[in-house]
Scaffold this motif. Structure first.
Motif, mmCIF file in Angstrom:
data_model
loop_
_atom_site.group_PDB
_atom_site.id
_atom_site.type_symbol
_atom_site.label_atom_id
_atom_site.label_comp_id
_atom_site.label_asym_id
_atom_site.label_seq_id
_atom_site.Cartn_x
_atom_site.Cartn_y
_atom_site.Cartn_z
ATOM 1 N N ARG A 1 0.847 -1.190 0.000
ATOM 2 C CA ARG A 1 0.000 0.000 0.000
ATOM 3 C C ARG A 1 0.882 1.239 0.000
ATOM 4 N NH1 ARG A 1 -5.567 -0.617 1.583
ATOM 5 N NH2 ARG A 1 -5.945 -2.818 1.933
ATOM 6 N N MET A 2 0.452 2.226 -0.763
ATOM 7 C CA MET A 2 1.185 3.474 -0.838
ATOM 8 C C MET A 2 0.254 4.625 -0.485
ATOM 9 S SD MET A 2 3.295 5.203 -4.025
ATOM 10 C CE MET A 2 1.865 5.461 -5.066
ATOM 11 N N LEU A 3 0.770 5.538 0.297
ATOM 12 C CA LEU A 3 0.079 6.790 0.581
ATOM 13 C C LEU A 3 0.882 7.894 -0.095
ATOM 14 C CD1 LEU A 3 -0.620 6.410 4.419
ATOM 15 C CD2 LEU A 3 -2.139 5.842 2.508
ATOM 16 N N VAL A 4 0.196 8.757 -0.807
ATOM 17 C CA VAL A 4 0.844 9.877 -1.485
ATOM 18 C C VAL A 4 0.174 11.154 -1.019
ATOM 19 C CG1 VAL A 4 1.260 10.978 -3.711
ATOM 20 C CG2 VAL A 4 1.430 8.504 -3.514
ATOM 21 N N GLN A 5 0.987 12.100 -0.577
ATOM 22 C CA GLN A 5 0.455 13.406 -0.200
ATOM 23 C C GLN A 5 0.596 14.311 -1.419
ATOM 24 O OE1 GLN A 5 2.575 15.695 2.770
ATOM 25 N NE2 GLN A 5 0.663 16.557 3.511
ATOM 26 N N ARG A 6 -0.570 14.680 -1.966
ATOM 27 C CA ARG A 6 -0.624 15.583 -3.116
ATOM 28 C C ARG A 6 -1.425 16.800 -2.706
ATOM 29 N NH1 ARG A 6 -3.718 13.683 -7.453
ATOM 30 N NH2 ARG A 6 -4.890 12.467 -5.973
ATOM 31 N N HIS A 7 -0.851 17.957 -2.865
ATOM 32 C CA HIS A 7 -1.540 19.212 -2.535
ATOM 33 C C HIS A 7 -2.144 19.140 -1.129
ATOM 34 C CE1 HIS A 7 -0.828 20.159 -6.698
ATOM 35 N NE2 HIS A 7 -1.513 19.101 -7.082
ATOM 36 N N ALA A 8 -1.354 18.677 -0.162
ATOM 37 C CA ALA A 8 -1.689 18.619 1.267
ATOM 38 C C ALA A 8 -2.751 17.585 1.621
ATOM 39 C CB ALA A 8 -2.089 19.996 1.789
ATOM 40 N N VAL A 9 -3.134 16.718 0.686
ATOM 41 C CA VAL A 9 -4.134 15.680 0.950
ATOM 42 C C VAL A 9 -3.497 14.315 0.691
ATOM 43 C CG1 VAL A 9 -6.389 14.750 0.288
ATOM 44 C CG2 VAL A 9 -6.025 17.218 0.292
ATOM 45 N N TYR A 10 -3.672 13.396 1.638
ATOM 46 C CA TYR A 10 -3.173 12.035 1.452
ATOM 47 C C TYR A 10 -4.182 11.198 0.686
ATOM 48 C CZ TYR A 10 0.792 12.554 4.629
ATOM 49 O OH TYR A 10 1.969 12.945 5.211
ATOM 50 N N HIS A 11 -3.673 10.398 -0.270
ATOM 51 C CA HIS A 11 -4.475 9.468 -1.055
ATOM 52 C C HIS A 11 -3.824 8.095 -0.923
ATOM 53 C CE1 HIS A 11 -6.621 12.751 -3.132
ATOM 54 N NE2 HIS A 11 -5.461 13.388 -2.998
ATOM 55 N N GLN A 12 -4.652 7.048 -0.936
ATOM 56 C CA GLN A 12 -4.153 5.689 -0.764
ATOM 57 C C GLN A 12 -4.223 4.915 -2.079
ATOM 58 O OE1 GLN A 12 -4.973 2.620 2.608
ATOM 59 N NE2 GLN A 12 -6.712 2.608 1.238
ATOM 60 N N TYR A 13 -3.207 4.096 -2.319
ATOM 61 C CA TYR A 13 -3.153 3.229 -3.490
ATOM 62 C C TYR A 13 -2.796 1.828 -3.018
ATOM 63 C CZ TYR A 13 -3.395 7.709 -5.639
ATOM 64 O OH TYR A 13 -3.817 8.966 -5.972
ATOM 65 N N THR B 1 7.200 -0.351 -9.015
ATOM 66 C CA THR B 1 6.469 0.846 -9.455
ATOM 67 C C THR B 1 6.775 2.019 -8.530
ATOM 68 O OG1 THR B 1 4.720 -0.530 -10.398
ATOM 69 C CG2 THR B 1 4.179 1.786 -9.998
ATOM 70 N N LEU B 2 6.856 1.739 -7.229
ATOM 71 C CA LEU B 2 7.249 2.779 -6.272
ATOM 72 C C LEU B 2 8.651 3.288 -6.599
ATOM 73 C CD1 LEU B 2 6.967 4.364 -3.537
ATOM 74 C CD2 LEU B 2 8.093 2.381 -2.514
#
Length: 116
Positions: A57-69, A76-77
């Motif tokens: 599982r990956m969490l990405v913080q984009r524009h101050a919001v975390y999204h989960q993948y 890929t990471l």
């Protein structure tokens, strides 16, 4: 009394690590204990990437919001972290929306079938 003073000294001088929890969009609070996080300074889109190797599982913080993948392979990471443009790689290879709008690594359970 000496023992008590020694114990108190140990307690107050111990290097405590504070557990970090982040709020993930569409999921809620997530404890980052299982994740290896890296701050990103070379992207205008991504500011932090956290990866849980065991659960892929990956969490990405984009524009101050975390999204989960979910179910994201480690290679890929690695490709994302080493990409010339992290934002372009992310948009083309991770975020690309499928018919269900969930993308190839969306965490929707169960996955919506594709009728192509």
């Amino acid at each position: 009394m000496t023992r008590l003073a020694f114990i108190l000294a140990l307690i107050f001088t111990a290097n405590w690590q504070e557990a970090e929890t982040v709020d993930v969009k569409d999921r809620g609070p997530v404890d980052l204990k299982a994740y290896n996080c890296q701050d990103v300074t070379r992207s205008s889109v991504i500011s932090r990437v956290c990866y849980d190797t065991e659960n892929r599982r990956m969490l990405v913080q984009r524009h101050a919001v975390y999204h989960q993948y979910c179910d994201l392979p480690k290679d890929t990471l690695d490709a994302l972290l080493n990409a010339h443009s992290m934002g372009q790689f992310f948009n083309a290879n991770i975020m690309t929306a499928g018919r269900d709008g969930n993308g190839p690594y969306g965490c929707r359970t169960p996955k919506v079938p594709s009728y192509q």
